[in-house]
Motif scaffolding. Structure first.
Motif, PDB file in Angstrom:
ATOM      1  N   LEU A  92       0.829  -1.207   0.000  1.00 16.37           N
ATOM      2  CA  LEU A  92       0.000   0.000   0.000  1.00 16.37           C
ATOM      3  C   LEU A  92       0.860   1.253   0.000  1.00 16.37           C
ATOM      4  N   LEU A  93       1.803   1.336   0.926  1.00 19.11           N
ATOM      5  CA  LEU A  93       2.659   2.521   1.019  1.00 19.11           C
ATOM      6  C   LEU A  93       3.593   2.617  -0.175  1.00 19.11           C
ATOM      7  N   LEU A  94       4.125   1.473  -0.624  1.00 20.37           N
ATOM      8  CA  LEU A  94       5.057   1.477  -1.750  1.00 20.37           C
ATOM      9  C   LEU A  94       4.371   1.928  -3.031  1.00 20.37           C
ATOM     10  N   THR A  95       3.105   1.541  -3.192  1.00 19.29           N
ATOM     11  CA  THR A  95       2.347   1.968  -4.370  1.00 19.29           C
ATOM     12  C   THR A  95       2.187   3.482  -4.401  1.00 19.29           C
ATOM     13  N   LEU A  96       1.954   4.078  -3.243  1.00 20.86           N
ATOM     14  CA  LEU A  96       1.795   5.530  -3.176  1.00 20.86           C
ATOM     15  C   LEU A  96       3.136   6.254  -3.330  1.00 20.86           C
ATOM     16  N   LEU A  97       4.215   5.644  -2.826  1.00 20.60           N
ATOM     17  CA  LEU A  97       5.542   6.243  -2.999  1.00 20.60           C
ATOM     18  C   LEU A  97       5.966   6.166  -4.472  1.00 20.60           C
ATOM     19  N   ASN A  98       5.696   5.017  -5.122  1.00 24.17           N
ATOM     20  CA  ASN A  98       5.896   4.829  -6.560  1.00 24.17           C
ATOM     21  C   ASN A  98       7.233   5.377  -7.076  1.00 24.17           C
ATOM     22  N   PRO A  99       8.313   4.607  -6.953  1.00 27.30           N
ATOM     23  CA  PRO A  99       9.633   5.082  -7.397  1.00 27.30           C
ATOM     24  C   PRO A  99       9.690   5.487  -8.861  1.00 27.30           C
ATOM     25  N   PHE A 100       8.857   4.879  -9.719  1.00 29.06           N
ATOM     26  CA  PHE A 100       8.852   5.237 -11.138  1.00 29.06           C
ATOM     27  C   PHE A 100       8.275   6.627 -11.359  1.00 29.06           C
ATOM     28  N   LEU A 101       7.395   7.056 -10.461  1.00 26.40           N
ATOM     29  CA  LEU A 101       6.863   8.409 -10.518  1.00 26.40           C
ATOM     30  C   LEU A 101       7.825   9.398  -9.862  1.00 26.40           C
ATOM     31  N   VAL A 102       8.414   8.991  -8.743  1.00 24.30           N
ATOM     32  CA  VAL A 102       9.338   9.868  -8.016  1.00 24.30           C
ATOM     33  C   VAL A 102      10.557  10.210  -8.873  1.00 24.30           C
ATOM     34  N   ILE A 103      11.040   9.250  -9.668  1.00 27.17           N
ATOM     35  CA  ILE A 103      12.234   9.499 -10.480  1.00 27.17           C
ATOM     36  C   ILE A 103      11.971  10.603 -11.506  1.00 27.17           C
ATOM     37  N   ILE A 104      10.713  10.722 -11.952  1.00 25.60           N
ATOM     38  CA  ILE A 104      10.362  11.811 -12.864  1.00 25.60           C
ATOM     39  C   ILE A 104      10.397  13.141 -12.128  1.00 25.60           C
ATOM     40  N   TYR A 105       9.895  13.155 -10.888  1.00 24.13           N
ATOM     41  CA  TYR A 105       9.972  14.365 -10.066  1.00 24.13           C
ATOM     42  C   TYR A 105      11.415  14.830  -9.879  1.00 24.13           C
ATOM     43  N   LEU A 106      12.316  13.856  -9.743  1.00 22.73           N
ATOM     44  CA  LEU A 106      13.703  14.157  -9.398  1.00 22.73           C
ATOM     45  C   LEU A 106      14.621  14.192 -10.613  1.00 22.73           C
ATOM     46  N   VAL A 107      14.060  14.294 -11.815  1.00 19.65           N
ATOM     47  CA  VAL A 107      14.867  14.167 -13.020  1.00 19.65           C
ATOM     48  C   VAL A 107      15.957  15.233 -13.108  1.00 19.65           C
ATOM     49  N   ASP A 108      15.684  16.441 -12.604  1.00 20.46           N
ATOM     50  CA  ASP A 108      16.718  17.476 -12.656  1.00 20.46           C
ATOM     51  C   ASP A 108      17.918  17.099 -11.797  1.00 20.46           C
ATOM     52  N   LEU A 109      17.660  16.472 -10.638  1.00 16.08           N
ATOM     53  CA  LEU A 109      18.755  16.028  -9.779  1.00 16.08           C
ATOM     54  C   LEU A 109      19.460  14.813 -10.383  1.00 16.08           C
ATOM     55  N   VAL A 110      18.691  13.936 -10.998  1.00 13.73           N
ATOM     56  CA  VAL A 110      19.267  12.757 -11.647  1.00 13.73           C
ATOM     57  C   VAL A 110      20.267  13.185 -12.720  1.00 13.73           C
ATOM     58  N   GLN A 111      19.941  14.245 -13.437  1.00 18.81           N
ATOM     59  CA  GLN A 111      20.803  14.710 -14.517  1.00 18.81           C
ATOM     60  C   GLN A 111      21.989  15.530 -14.007  1.00 18.81           C
ATOM     61  N   LYS A 112      21.796  16.254 -12.905  1.00 19.27           N
ATOM     62  CA  LYS A 112      22.847  17.160 -12.420  1.00 19.27           C
ATOM     63  C   LYS A 112      23.846  16.500 -11.473  1.00 19.27           C
ATOM     64  N   LEU A 113      23.365  15.588 -10.640  1.00 19.68           N
ATOM     65  CA  LEU A 113      24.216  15.027  -9.592  1.00 19.68           C
ATOM     66  C   LEU A 113      24.804  13.680 -10.008  1.00 19.68           C
ATOM     67  N   LYS A 114      26.035  13.463  -9.585  1.00 20.10           N
ATOM     68  CA  LYS A 114      26.644  12.153  -9.763  1.00 20.10           C
ATOM     69  C   LYS A 114      26.046  11.201  -8.726  1.00 20.10           C
ATOM     70  N   GLN A 115      26.233   9.899  -8.975  1.00 22.38           N
ATOM     71  CA  GLN A 115      25.635   8.902  -8.092  1.00 22.38           C
ATOM     72  C   GLN A 115      26.077   9.092  -6.647  1.00 22.38           C
ATOM     73  N   GLU A 116      27.370   9.394  -6.430  1.00 20.69           N
ATOM     74  CA  GLU A 116      27.879   9.549  -5.070  1.00 20.69           C
ATOM     75  C   GLU A 116      27.333  10.794  -4.376  1.00 20.69           C
ATOM     76  N   GLN A 117      26.821  11.753  -5.143  1.00 19.13           N
ATOM     77  CA  GLN A 117      26.169  12.930  -4.564  1.00 19.13           C
ATOM     78  C   GLN A 117      24.667  12.694  -4.382  1.00 19.13           C
ATOM     79  N   PHE A 118      24.086  12.004  -5.333  1.00 19.40           N
ATOM     80  CA  PHE A 118      22.642  11.768  -5.347  1.00 19.40           C
ATOM     81  C   PHE A 118      22.191  10.858  -4.209  1.00 19.40           C
ATOM     82  N   VAL A 119      22.941   9.787  -3.971  1.00 18.69           N
ATOM     83  CA  VAL A 119      22.535   8.783  -2.980  1.00 18.69           C
ATOM     84  C   VAL A 119      22.432   9.357  -1.576  1.00 18.69           C
TER      85      VAL A 119
END
Length: 203
Positions: free
Chosen positions: A10-37
């Motif tokens: 129930l909670l995981l469906t509402l968190l929805n990582p596939f939707l969250v990654i779209i929200y965070l796309v600017d950070l995904v593109q700007k930050l390296k993995q070691e900064q993003f994590v």
């Protein structure tokens, strides 16, 4: 055990990582993995603390501590998500960047409103009613952990594919973001209407 998995889903469906990654796309593109994590993990800790609080205390937080109705929270949360949805329609996924500060200050703004919202808080209250406090908190931590791991994996896939297929990836993200805006806006209106409906029944 079935209730545990059901509550986690129930909670995981509402968190929805596939939707969250779209929200965070600017950070995904700007930050390296070691900064993003680290930023993402800090946001997860903030969200986990909030969800556990609502799972343990439930609606007492609203009626007792805050002296407000949960319906008011639904209306405000709906308005916030509606503004995000409108920005997505006109500016694409990068629109959410305007709602956050600089990268070093964004853990809290990732937690709210990306992870923490009326839907996830409501789910936390429901989980708290289903389980003992310890089990409820375990459900919350499990769901958040799965969500964060999925987002980190999606970030890794993006970093691997993007250099060779930059145009295709950017186009996909833009289209997915605008489609997401329709969903976000629809859910936002529903939240507002539910809140108003609850208030109307009081009179």
């Amino acid at each position: 055990m079935i209730d545990f998995f059901s509550s986690t889903a129930l909670l995981l469906t509402l968190l929805n990582p596939f939707l969250v990654i779209i929200y965070l796309v600017d950070l995904v593109q700007k930050l390296k993995q070691e900064q993003f994590v680290p930023v993402l993990v800090r946001a997860g800790f903030i969200a986990g603390a909030v969800f556990c609080s609502f799972a343990i205390l439930g609606e007492t937080i609203f009626s007792g501590l805050m002296q407000v109705e949960f319906a008011s929270f639904q209306i405000f949360g709906g308005i916030v998500f509606l503004l995000i949805g409108i920005q997505f329609v006109f500016r694409g996924p990068n629109a959410i960047e305007m709602l956050r500060g600089e990268s070093k200050h964004i853990a809290g703004s990732i937690a709210m409103p990306v992870l923490i919202g009326p839907g996830t808080i409501s789910a936390s209250v429901i989980i708290g009613k289903r389980h003992d406090p310890l089990v409820a908190c375990t459900v919350v931590v499990t769901a958040i952990a799965i969500c964060l791991v999925a987002i980190i994996l999606l970030k890794s896939i993006h970093d691997f594919v993007h250099p060779n297929r930059e145009g295709l990836v950017d186009r996909y993200i833009e289209i997915a973001g605008r489609i997401t805006a329709l969903y976000v806006g629809t859910v936002a209106i529903d939240m507002v209407m539910q809140g108003i409906g609850t208030w109307v029944t009081k009179f």
